[in-house]
Motif scaffolding. Structure first.
Motif, PDB file in Angstrom:
ATOM      1  N   PHE A  28     -11.957  -1.302   5.857  1.00 10.76           N
ATOM      2  CA  PHE A  28     -10.638  -0.956   5.589  1.00 10.76           C
ATOM      3  C   PHE A  28     -10.335  -2.155   4.551  1.00 10.76           C
ATOM      4  O   PHE A  28     -10.474  -3.483   4.508  1.00 10.76           O
ATOM      5  N   ALA A  29      -8.907  -2.071   4.776  1.00 11.90           N
ATOM      6  CA  ALA A  29      -8.303  -3.068   3.560  1.00 11.90           C
ATOM      7  C   ALA A  29      -8.428  -4.451   4.671  1.00 11.90           C
ATOM      8  O   ALA A  29      -7.363  -4.107   5.656  1.00 11.90           O
ATOM      9  N   GLN A  30      -8.293  -5.770   3.860  1.00  8.97           N
ATOM     10  CA  GLN A  30      -8.110  -6.912   4.493  1.00  8.97           C
ATOM     11  C   GLN A  30      -6.728  -8.354   4.525  1.00  8.97           C
ATOM     12  O   GLN A  30      -6.329  -7.693   3.387  1.00  8.97           O
ATOM     13  N   HIS A  31      -6.290  -8.084   5.461  1.00 12.00           N
ATOM     14  CA  HIS A  31      -4.972  -8.813   5.435  1.00 12.00           C
ATOM     15  C   HIS A  31      -4.787  -9.926   3.807  1.00 12.00           C
ATOM     16  O   HIS A  31      -5.362 -10.579   4.455  1.00 12.00           O
ATOM     17  N   GLY A  32      -4.243  -9.688   2.822  1.00 14.09           N
ATOM     18  CA  GLY A  32      -4.771 -10.892   1.953  1.00 14.09           C
ATOM     19  C   GLY A  32      -6.029 -10.594   1.070  1.00 14.09           C
ATOM     20  O   GLY A  32      -5.684 -11.248  -0.088  1.00 14.09           O
ATOM     21  N   GLY A  33      -6.635  -9.247   0.969  1.00 17.83           N
ATOM     22  CA  GLY A  33      -7.969  -8.908   0.351  1.00 17.83           C
ATOM     23  C   GLY A  33      -8.875 -10.133   0.337  1.00 17.83           C
ATOM     24  O   GLY A  33      -8.672 -11.093   0.845  1.00 17.83           O
ATOM     25  N   ARG A 244       2.618  -9.886  10.957  1.00 14.73           N
ATOM     26  CA  ARG A 244       1.049  -9.610  11.862  1.00 14.73           C
ATOM     27  C   ARG A 244       1.029  -8.658  12.892  1.00 14.73           C
ATOM     28  O   ARG A 244      -0.416  -7.494  12.708  1.00 14.73           O
ATOM     29  N   ALA A 245       1.905  -8.497  13.205  1.00 12.81           N
ATOM     30  CA  ALA A 245       1.449  -7.185  14.169  1.00 12.81           C
ATOM     31  C   ALA A 245       1.520  -5.765  13.414  1.00 12.81           C
ATOM     32  O   ALA A 245       1.062  -5.285  13.860  1.00 12.81           O
ATOM     33  N   SER A 246       2.049  -6.525  12.881  1.00 11.13           N
ATOM     34  CA  SER A 246       2.820  -4.537  12.572  1.00 11.13           C
ATOM     35  C   SER A 246       1.248  -3.720  11.574  1.00 11.13           C
ATOM     36  O   SER A 246       1.465  -2.884  11.516  1.00 11.13           O
ATOM     37  N   ILE A 247       1.002  -4.938  10.128  1.00  7.78           N
ATOM     38  CA  ILE A 247      -0.091  -4.636   9.905  1.00  7.78           C
ATOM     39  C   ILE A 247      -1.252  -4.072  10.499  1.00  7.78           C
ATOM     40  O   ILE A 247      -2.431  -3.268   9.720  1.00  7.78           O
ATOM     41  N   GLY A 248      -1.598  -4.528  11.541  1.00  7.82           N
ATOM     42  CA  GLY A 248      -2.435  -3.806  12.688  1.00  7.82           C
ATOM     43  C   GLY A 248      -2.715  -2.104  12.912  1.00  7.82           C
ATOM     44  O   GLY A 248      -3.759  -1.677  13.091  1.00  7.82           O
ATOM     45  N   PHE A 249      -1.253  -1.327  13.058  1.00  6.70           N
ATOM     46  CA  PHE A 249      -0.952  -0.186  13.607  1.00  6.70           C
ATOM     47  C   PHE A 249      -1.101   0.513  11.753  1.00  6.70           C
ATOM     48  O   PHE A 249      -0.649   1.849  11.855  1.00  6.70           O
ATOM     49  N   GLY A 258      -3.005  -1.161   1.233  1.00  7.41           N
ATOM     50  CA  GLY A 258      -1.302  -1.077   1.435  1.00  7.41           C
ATOM     51  C   GLY A 258      -0.573  -2.722   0.537  1.00  7.41           C
ATOM     52  O   GLY A 258      -1.381  -3.516   0.620  1.00  7.41           O
ATOM     53  N   TRP A 259       0.573  -3.024   0.722  1.00  8.14           N
ATOM     54  CA  TRP A 259       1.538  -3.885  -0.061  1.00  8.14           C
ATOM     55  C   TRP A 259       1.681  -4.661   0.535  1.00  8.14           C
ATOM     56  O   TRP A 259       1.303  -5.718   0.816  1.00  8.14           O
ATOM     57  N   PHE A 260       1.657  -3.874   2.135  1.00  7.61           N
ATOM     58  CA  PHE A 260       1.344  -6.034   2.456  1.00  7.61           C
ATOM     59  C   PHE A 260      -0.150  -6.426   3.223  1.00  7.61           C
ATOM     60  O   PHE A 260       0.199  -6.880   3.740  1.00  7.61           O
ATOM     61  N   ASN A 261      -1.272  -5.314   2.380  1.00  8.59           N
ATOM     62  CA  ASN A 261      -2.195  -6.013   2.449  1.00  8.59           C
ATOM     63  C   ASN A 261      -2.594  -7.081   1.645  1.00  8.59           C
ATOM     64  O   ASN A 261      -3.641  -7.482   1.355  1.00  8.59           O
ATOM     65  N   ARG A 263      -2.021 -10.368  -1.159  1.00  5.69           N
ATOM     66  CA  ARG A 263      -1.706 -11.184  -1.739  1.00  5.69           C
ATOM     67  C   ARG A 263      -0.470 -11.960  -1.194  1.00  5.69           C
ATOM     68  O   ARG A 263      -0.427 -12.832  -0.619  1.00  5.69           O
ATOM     69  N   VAL A 264       0.631 -11.605  -1.955  1.00  2.94           N
ATOM     70  CA  VAL A 264       1.937 -11.872  -2.273  1.00  2.94           C
ATOM     71  C   VAL A 264       2.534 -11.596  -0.685  1.00  2.94           C
ATOM     72  O   VAL A 264       2.765 -12.974   0.090  1.00  2.94           O
ATOM     73  N   ALA A 265       2.493 -11.044  -0.642  1.00  2.00           N
ATOM     74  CA  ALA A 265       2.774 -10.619   1.211  1.00  2.00           C
ATOM     75  C   ALA A 265       1.613 -11.424   2.459  1.00  2.00           C
ATOM     76  O   ALA A 265       2.421 -12.122   3.501  1.00  2.00           O
ATOM     77  N   TYR A 266       0.446 -12.177   2.192  1.00  6.48           N
ATOM     78  CA  TYR A 266      -0.286 -12.791   2.449  1.00  6.48           C
ATOM     79  C   TYR A 266      -0.085 -14.799   2.528  1.00  6.48           C
ATOM     80  O   TYR A 266       0.183 -14.962   3.914  1.00  6.48           O
ATOM     81  N   TYR A 267       0.953 -14.599   1.472  1.00  2.40           N
ATOM     82  CA  TYR A 267       1.007 -16.145   1.226  1.00  2.40           C
ATOM     83  C   TYR A 267       1.938 -16.033   1.687  1.00  2.40           C
ATOM     84  O   TYR A 267       2.697 -17.166   2.069  1.00  2.40           O
ATOM     85  N   LEU A 268       3.219 -15.485   1.665  1.00  2.00           N
ATOM     86  CA  LEU A 268       4.493 -15.730   2.175  1.00  2.00           C
ATOM     87  C   LEU A 268       4.701 -15.294   3.258  1.00  2.00           C
ATOM     88  O   LEU A 268       5.168 -16.194   4.328  1.00  2.00           O
ATOM     89  N   PHE A 269       3.971 -14.606   4.099  1.00  2.00           N
ATOM     90  CA  PHE A 269       4.478 -14.082   5.491  1.00  2.00           C
ATOM     91  C   PHE A 269       3.575 -15.132   6.459  1.00  2.00           C
ATOM     92  O   PHE A 269       3.708 -15.057   7.912  1.00  2.00           O
ATOM     93  N   ASN A 270       2.469 -15.991   6.086  1.00  4.13           N
ATOM     94  CA  ASN A 270       1.504 -16.817   6.625  1.00  4.13           C
ATOM     95  C   ASN A 270       2.132 -18.096   5.889  1.00  4.13           C
ATOM     96  O   ASN A 270       2.638 -19.083   6.589  1.00  4.13           O
ATOM     97  N   TYR A 271       1.327 -18.604   5.485  1.00  2.00           N
ATOM     98  CA  TYR A 271       1.565 -20.361   5.039  1.00  2.00           C
ATOM     99  C   TYR A 271       2.741 -20.439   4.156  1.00  2.00           C
ATOM    100  O   TYR A 271       2.844 -21.999   5.026  1.00  2.00           O
TER     101      TYR A 271
END
Length: 349
Positions: A28-33, A244-249, A258-261, A263-271
């Protein structure tokens, strides 16, 4: 807390191909790829430098305060958070050079999940201090104290469960067990999203709830500034945790993320969000604004020791003007002398 940080997505689907392992690569697609050298290494290097600067800033504040006798442990806590994020960035860089190494991806995911919990705890501590200031009797009650203890224990319990679920899901292909591990990660992510949001409604409630006594002020600066800082940092951290909770569903196959997976979303919503929070706390001098007197344990203890604590911190303006800060006893002595001179003047007339 991301439910896809290492294993990725839900465990309810059918793998596209028979994976090799264990440990097994998630289908499955990982958060941040999967990180790459060309894209992720430069980005992680920038964040690594920014968190290094944040660590140096907070450790400098901690050391300077220590020499002045001004104790504020949370500056050191933020330093360790920055250090943890630096290690997470390094692991992601290493992962980019070895994209097929599942063990590195597991370690990177665990450390990624652990870091942000520190900022959640700091916001809860600030909320507790504001509660004790605005509503001292309730803020110092055993009921509220045990409520915060329960929240802190919940953070630790969720982290342990996520680590167990993430690691275990990489060593099994049983669909039923994978589904259970995914549920554990989702449940923990929901709790962390709830926890990160608590200071927002709780702080607003403190302001509108009728007070029975004056605000028990603490630290330097206005109470309004403290409230604003907490509301801003809470809003930022809650945005990241809810995302992060939303992408688990919303599990997506590895071939069609998805767009939420991305890199842009990963680095923006986390780091990026975490970096902003670190600098908001440091540059607004949380070590002065949220400092409380040592030994405070009863209603009214904050304001009783506030003057002494602030002066022990050595006011910057006093240093610049080469003025020696006065103690409460010296102020009372000056007031008594002024009153006696006024009485003598009135008797003379």
């Amino acid at each position: 807390m991301s439910s896809q940080s290492a294993q990725g997505g839900s465990a309810g689907g059918q793998p596209a191909e028979a994976p090799s392992g264990p440990p097994y690569v998630s289908q499955f697609a990982q958060h941040g790829g999967i990180p790459t050298v060309k894209v992720d290494v430069p980005i992680c290097a920038v964040f690594l430098a920014c968190f290094l600067a944040g660590a140096i800033l907070n450790m400098t504040i901690w050391k300077r305060n220590g020499r002045r006798g001004h104790k504020f442990l949370l500056s050191a806590v933020v330093f360790y958070f920055c250090f943890a994020r630096m290690v997470a960035c390094i692991l992601r860089i290493v992962w980019a050079t070895r994209p097929d190494n599942v063990r590195i991806s597991i370690a990177a995911g665990i450390l990624f999940n652990a870091g942000v919990l520190i900022l959640f705890v700091i916001n809860l501590i600030f909320l507790q201090r504001l509660t004790r200031a605005y509503h001292p009797n309730f803020g110092w009650s055993k009921t509220l104290n045990w409520t915060f203890y329960f929240l802190y224990f919940g953070i630790f319990a969720c982290f342990v469960m996520v680590v167990y679920a993430v690691v275990s899901s990489c060593f099994t292909l049983d669909r039923s067990m994978l589904s259970n591990f995914a549920d554990i990660r989702r449940t923990s992510a929901i709790y962390m999203a709830f926890l990160s949001t608590i200071p927002l409604p709780a702080t607003l409630l403190l302001l509108v709830w009728p007070r029975k006594r004056a605000v028990d002020k603490f630290g330097q600066g206005s109470m309004t500034a403290k409230v604003v800082i907490l509301l801003i940092t809470t809003s930022l951290l809650a945005t990241g945790s809810i995302f992060r909770a939303s992408i688990g569903f919303m599990p997506r196959p590895k071939e069609d993320p998805g767009w939420f997976n991305h890199r842009v979303a990963y680095y923006l919503f986390n780091y990026f969000i975490e970096l902003v929070v670190v600098y908001i706390l440091a540059l607004n001098r949380m070590d002065k604004r949220f400092h409380v007197p040592d030994g405070a344990k009863l209603p009214g203890d904050y304001s009783k020791g506030a003057t002494t604590a602030d002066r022990n911190a050595v006011d910057d303006e006093a240093v610049l003007n080469e003025e020696k800060p006065t103690t409460p006893g010296e102020e009372r002595s000056r007031e008594n002398e002024w009153e006696m001179s006024l009485q003598r003047e009135m008797e003379y007339k």
